[in-house]
Design an enzyme around this catalytic site. Sequence first.
Site, PDB file in Angstrom:
ATOM      1  N   ARG A   1       5.921  11.852   7.363  1.00  0.00           N
ATOM      2  CA  ARG A   1       6.088  11.812   6.160  1.00  0.00           C
ATOM      3  C   ARG A   1       4.471  12.513   5.008  1.00  0.00           C
ATOM      4  O   ARG A   1       3.913  11.812   4.518  1.00  0.00           O
ATOM      5  CB  ARG A   1       5.438  10.486   5.445  1.00  0.00           C
ATOM      6  CG  ARG A   1       5.457   9.971   3.861  1.00  0.00           C
ATOM      7  CD  ARG A   1       6.084   8.965   3.922  1.00  0.00           C
ATOM      8  NE  ARG A   1       6.544   8.354   2.635  1.00  0.00           N
ATOM      9  CZ  ARG A   1       7.005   7.278   2.251  1.00  0.00           C
ATOM     10  NH1 ARG A   1       7.308   6.312   3.270  1.00  0.00           N
ATOM     11  NH2 ARG A   1       8.173   7.042   0.996  1.00  0.00           N
ATOM     12  N   CYS A   2       4.678  13.886   4.965  1.00  0.00           N
ATOM     13  CA  CYS A   2       3.943  14.518   4.755  1.00  0.00           C
ATOM     14  C   CYS A   2       4.203  16.295   4.898  1.00  0.00           C
ATOM     15  O   CYS A   2       5.012  16.343   5.572  1.00  0.00           O
ATOM     16  CB  CYS A   2       1.932  14.403   5.278  1.00  0.00           C
ATOM     17  SG  CYS A   2       1.401  15.627   6.758  1.00  0.00           S
TER      18      CYS A   2
END
Lengths: 162, 787
Positions: B371-372
């Site tokens: 999630r980045c």
Amino acid sequence: MATHRIQITVNGEAKEGQVESRLLLVHFLRENLRLTGTHIGCDTSHCGACTVLLDGQPVKSCTFLAVQADGHQITTVEGLEQNGKLHPVQEGFWEKHGLQCGFCTPGMMLTSCALLNRNRNPSEAEIREAISGNLCRCTGYVNIVKAVQYAAEKLQKEEAHA
Amino acid sequence: MPKTSAEVQGMGHSMKRKEDPRFLRGKGNYVDDVQLPGMLHMDIVRSPFAHAKIKSIKTEAALKVPGVLAVITGETLAKYNLHWMPTLMSDTQMVLPVEKVMYQSQEVAAVIATDRYAAADGVEAVEVEYDPLPVVIDPWEAIKPGAPVLRTDKKGKEDNKIFHWEVGDRSGTDKAFKDAEVTVKQDIYLPRIHVASIETCGCVADFDKVNGKLTVYMTTQAPHAIRTVFALVAGHVGLSEEKIRIIAPDIGGGFGGKVPVYPGYVIAVAASVVIGKPVKWVEDRMENLQADSFARDYHMTAELAAKKDGTITALRIKTLADHGYADAAANPSKFPAGLFSVCTGSYDVKKAFAEVDGVYTNKPPGGIAYRCSFRVTEAAHAIERITDVLAQELKMDPADLRMKNFIKKEQFPYKAALGWEYDSGDYHAALKKAMDKIGYAELRKEQAEKRARGELMGIGICSFTEIVGAGPSKHFDILGIKMFDSAEIRVHPTGKAIARFGTKSQGQGHETTYAQIVAEELGIPAAHVQVEEGDTDTAPYGLGTYASRSTPVAGAAGALAARKIREKAKKIAAHLLEASEEDLVWETGKFSVKGAPGRSKTIQEIAFAAYTNHPQGMEAGLEAISYYDPPNLTFPFGSYICVVDIDRGTGMVKIRRFVAVDDCGNIINPMIVDGQIHGGLTMGMAPALLEEITYDESGNIQGGSFMDYLVPTSMETPSWELDKTTTPSPHHPFGAKGVGESATVGAPPAIANAVVDALSHLGVKHIDIPITPEKVWKILKEKGVAE
């Protein structure tokens, strides 16, 4: 492999099946009955995506054999809506943005229903404890707590008017 | 305040999500819900060893199991030259091994059967004989001369190095360090973790022998790119791109883990093509954690040079990146270390140099996001942690040190030392807002009082800068395909619309937010804009959803397609109103004649006319398509402050409060943005306090199931407190920046800084995440303060 004749009441309807001893309840629901709202998220009964209600109590249907449910009442997410009206818990999850990807949502809602059935006015701590066996990777739980609080309030209001 | 009415629900409205009714009723359609006539099931035999030669694979017993139809091995695939496949980083990885396995739980063979139980029985019956080889788990050992060479498949390869990448002014930075009044240095390890979306990965591959068409229902964040990859990988066996249809149905969370092509997908496709029946493969949780691409595993050494007054003069970072046995990261092709070079963060650092060395070990491949946006979490952790180390060295308050070094509002657009041009920002305002909201000064007083009583309380700050919305075609491509994204809008005669995008939601709520973008631009109520994505036969080509790129790239395409439609609508309106185009003004939903109130045509009237009464010489219809190539990346930012209390008896860290001030530019749906931040913060807390995958010396995975890979529950997760500032992106069509990953990037250093702050008076300068009770308790014991 031995098979067994089982009778389970699912969402109020009598269902029958001839199943292997090892068939998991979640597979019976998803594949034999095509009720795919109950999901599978792990193998160790940690995530709770497969949660259904057995005689009103939440159980993790991925670690529960179909034969164990013989003669019992099962409620799945498909059974929450009544007469075209969303259950207050479903409404709460929609109103409060209590879901994102939706994968944990059925299990999360059924666990919430079981909580509200035994406690119409749970505190935040009680809600958090009740849903602690259901993992959500998207919401951070904040809005799920609000959704359950919304449902609690709605149920109380409905009962006050009844 | 939203510009549109409650009926239109354009930008700024917290519209309830349009996708929710099906999810609430259990009527979502995830991959495992797909059931096709005659569908077979696939299960996978996996290696118990981390590194071993395969002496033999015996399939006879498995083929005798009732229901088992076939066993596929590397030899089977080698006949079609499909036993290896390229990774997105121009490396190669095995689909199924022929000679040796390279990590524990690697795919060894696949069993195809009539149902999933029979397939699992078949897996048990496959006999594989292995000859164990020396295992290399520690990347520091892997780079030593004389270490066993792992990639023996690569001719002439004599070491385990994958790449060396560097950016910045090495000699200028070295000089700044030599001349510095103060320097600090810290080793920082960001461990291997796993996104663990609640839905695992899987597919249903359906090859129609008569029409020669392959349809794959697949848990993918990037369906169009996957189609092209399949065509490139399997072109030689006759799969042609027009005959491949990828359908990404509802996806139960992605977070980066559903970008790569995993061997299971390819084997299922091969099985369906060979057998001519649909084949379903859905991995279980242990396969998901043990074999799918991991994130991070970055061993960083960060250094800052500064003046005595706290002015930072230079940053230097050296990193060893453990990629497992293959570089299967999902970065833009020209960026082997992703966007790690955003590591100067929110600070006006004049000199900087960063280098990353990638290395092979006997672990699953990867280096994907958690999630980045491509290694931004690693970069943010390094700069935000080392900034606190400097504050401690200088005995400065970490808030003061940040305020002193922030890039100033008037410096934007700001050219960073490592090359990025930050679009906009107001870092001082965000930190000030966070400090006011949490009561920073009072907390410092409380901390001093508690310290005097021997209680452990810490306050941690993180002022991160994100870099998302990849990306401009000049620099950003994946396997040569430029990282644009797309939208196609068709307005129907009755004024309703369908909008299709090249991205794919995995829970982000695109069906709602994209509809709101169209509503904002055209005045058609969002309720009447049907959004579709994920089907490569119908949606325009796009690169997919990851790296917070949906709103910055595809959302922009949506706005631009809508504006093209508005241009045509203006011509039609001029025709209908018998006015010249120059005399028309647009207010949401209608064109009016300047100075003639009442003379106007709504978008619905115009849409009807587009099919019934369009001007002579103009084509009928009202639709447009846009492929948006962003001129720059976007740079969301924020300041987070975390307050922790530490139990001296157990070492347990409790997050008492966490204030997150985010700035993602203009907001489409505030409710959804808050939801994204709540989730991101929780996925930031997870690796800070709980999650880690490690290996023992033999390469056995520790943390390979939810028994010991600790995904946060409702009990550990605090009630996040949110606030925001709004600094629009100057180059984005509606000033948005993207938000899905900001909190995952910003939360870990805030938490780590808070814990270190709680122990700083004892001489603690750094603790690697995850900060488990055991780690803290050992420190308390060592410092003589454990209860």
